[in-house]
Design a protein around this motif. Sequence first.
Motif, PDB file in Angstrom:
ATOM      1  N   VAL A  41       0.865  -1.473  -0.245  1.00 37.42           N
ATOM      2  CA  VAL A  41      -0.255  -0.067  -0.252  1.00 37.42           C
ATOM      3  C   VAL A  41       0.730   1.477  -0.198  1.00 37.42           C
ATOM      4  N   ASP A  42       0.002   2.060  -0.535  1.00 34.74           N
ATOM      5  CA  ASP A  42       0.580   3.749  -0.192  1.00 34.74           C
ATOM      6  C   ASP A  42       1.665   4.239   1.343  1.00 34.74           C
ATOM      7  N   VAL A  43       2.656   3.719   0.979  1.00 36.86           N
ATOM      8  CA  VAL A  43       3.509   4.583   2.610  1.00 36.86           C
ATOM      9  C   VAL A  43       3.521   5.638   2.815  1.00 36.86           C
ATOM     10  N   GLY A  44       2.822   6.548   1.897  1.00 32.76           N
ATOM     11  CA  GLY A  44       1.952   7.830   2.135  1.00 32.76           C
ATOM     12  C   GLY A  44       1.605   7.982   3.487  1.00 32.76           C
ATOM     13  N   ASP A  45       0.687   7.373   3.856  1.00 27.91           N
ATOM     14  CA  ASP A  45       0.211   6.440   4.783  1.00 27.91           C
ATOM     15  C   ASP A  45       1.062   6.518   5.928  1.00 27.91           C
ATOM     16  N   THR A  46       2.010   6.270   5.784  1.00 29.80           N
ATOM     17  CA  THR A  46       2.622   6.647   6.957  1.00 29.80           C
ATOM     18  C   THR A  46       2.944   7.839   7.343  1.00 29.80           C
ATOM     19  N   GLN A  47       3.668   8.526   6.317  1.00 25.56           N
ATOM     20  CA  GLN A  47       3.729  10.416   6.357  1.00 25.56           C
ATOM     21  C   GLN A  47       4.008  10.937   7.582  1.00 25.56           C
ATOM     22  N   LEU A  48       5.042  11.612   8.148  1.00 29.66           N
ATOM     23  CA  LEU A  48       4.328  12.347   8.759  1.00 29.66           C
ATOM     24  C   LEU A  48       5.271  13.560   9.225  1.00 29.66           C
ATOM     25  N   TYR A  49       5.034  14.991   9.180  1.00 27.40           N
ATOM     26  CA  TYR A  49       6.345  15.498   9.351  1.00 27.40           C
ATOM     27  C   TYR A  49       6.985  16.114  11.242  1.00 27.40           C
ATOM     28  N   ALA A  50       7.917  16.685  10.949  1.00 23.86           N
ATOM     29  CA  ALA A  50       8.437  17.158  12.700  1.00 23.86           C
ATOM     30  C   ALA A  50       9.994  17.648  11.649  1.00 23.86           C
ATOM     31  N   TYR A  51       9.235  18.123  12.833  1.00 22.53           N
ATOM     32  CA  TYR A  51      11.448  18.755  13.111  1.00 22.53           C
ATOM     33  C   TYR A  51      11.770  19.352  11.436  1.00 22.53           C
ATOM     34  N   GLY A  52      10.750  19.324  10.625  1.00 20.99           N
ATOM     35  CA  GLY A  52      11.326  20.221   9.607  1.00 20.99           C
ATOM     36  C   GLY A  52      11.745  19.256   8.829  1.00 20.99           C
ATOM     37  N   HIS A  53      11.503  17.879   9.040  1.00 21.69           N
ATOM     38  CA  HIS A  53      11.842  17.169   7.970  1.00 21.69           C
ATOM     39  C   HIS A  53      10.316  16.063   8.059  1.00 21.69           C
ATOM     40  N   GLU A  54      10.377  15.872   6.513  1.00 19.82           N
ATOM     41  CA  GLU A  54       9.448  14.257   6.590  1.00 19.82           C
ATOM     42  C   GLU A  54       9.669  13.152   6.655  1.00 19.82           C
ATOM     43  N   TRP A  55       8.972  12.590   7.267  1.00 16.62           N
ATOM     44  CA  TRP A  55       9.825  11.127   7.394  1.00 16.62           C
ATOM     45  C   TRP A  55       8.564   9.929   7.043  1.00 16.62           C
ATOM     46  N   ALA A  56       8.901   8.451   6.715  1.00 19.32           N
ATOM     47  CA  ALA A  56       7.704   7.277   6.322  1.00 19.32           C
ATOM     48  C   ALA A  56       8.071   6.417   6.237  1.00 19.32           C
ATOM     49  N   ALA A  57       7.743   5.480   7.109  1.00 20.26           N
ATOM     50  CA  ALA A  57       8.533   4.272   6.953  1.00 20.26           C
ATOM     51  C   ALA A  57       9.019   3.787   5.108  1.00 20.26           C
ATOM     52  N   ASP A  58       9.534   2.216   5.090  1.00 19.08           N
ATOM     53  CA  ASP A  58      10.283   2.260   4.286  1.00 19.08           C
ATOM     54  C   ASP A  58       9.398   1.651   2.981  1.00 19.08           C
ATOM     55  N   LEU A  59       8.158   0.371   3.378  1.00 17.92           N
ATOM     56  CA  LEU A  59       6.933   0.068   3.464  1.00 17.92           C
ATOM     57  C   LEU A  59       5.622  -0.207   4.138  1.00 17.92           C
TER      58      LEU A  59
END
Length: 157
Positions: A41-59
């Motif tokens: 599924v879309d890894v964007g569903d794990t995405q968050l923005y914190a401390y000036g960075h975007e973070w997401a799981a690998d899969l």
Amino acid sequence: MCASPVDPVLDLLQRRPELLIVALHRLLGWELEQPARAEAVDVGDTQLYAYGHEWAADLAFALRRVGGPSTWLAIVAPQAREEQARAYLWPCYAALLGLRRGGPAGLLAIVGDEDVGWARQTIACGFGALTFTPLVVTRAALLALAEDGGWDMSVRT
């Protein structure tokens, strides 16, 4: 935070998501209703923005039981120990995936043998009352399982 996009373990899971179901059963002892399948599924569903960075799981995967509900699994494959990621980001990945997909979610960490104990530690997510424990498998065990190739193919994608 994320593993290299050419990580062979992540590439293997993208190409053969059924391996994820087999790994959960064989390596972690999950009793899964059959038939079951894993779908990316879309890894964007794990995405968050914190401390000036975007973070997401690998899969990220949907674990689907035919005729039953889906559950969700975020995957991380860190190349080195990252305390802040484990303590703060990993629980967020699972929580966001569950929220955005509308169901229960967890996180599977794929690590080297030396990092299993570190990755399996339960994380206190707020005043000690809420905790999160990642699922953990080693890269070597996952690759060995893939090389075995003799798994029951009634577990399909």
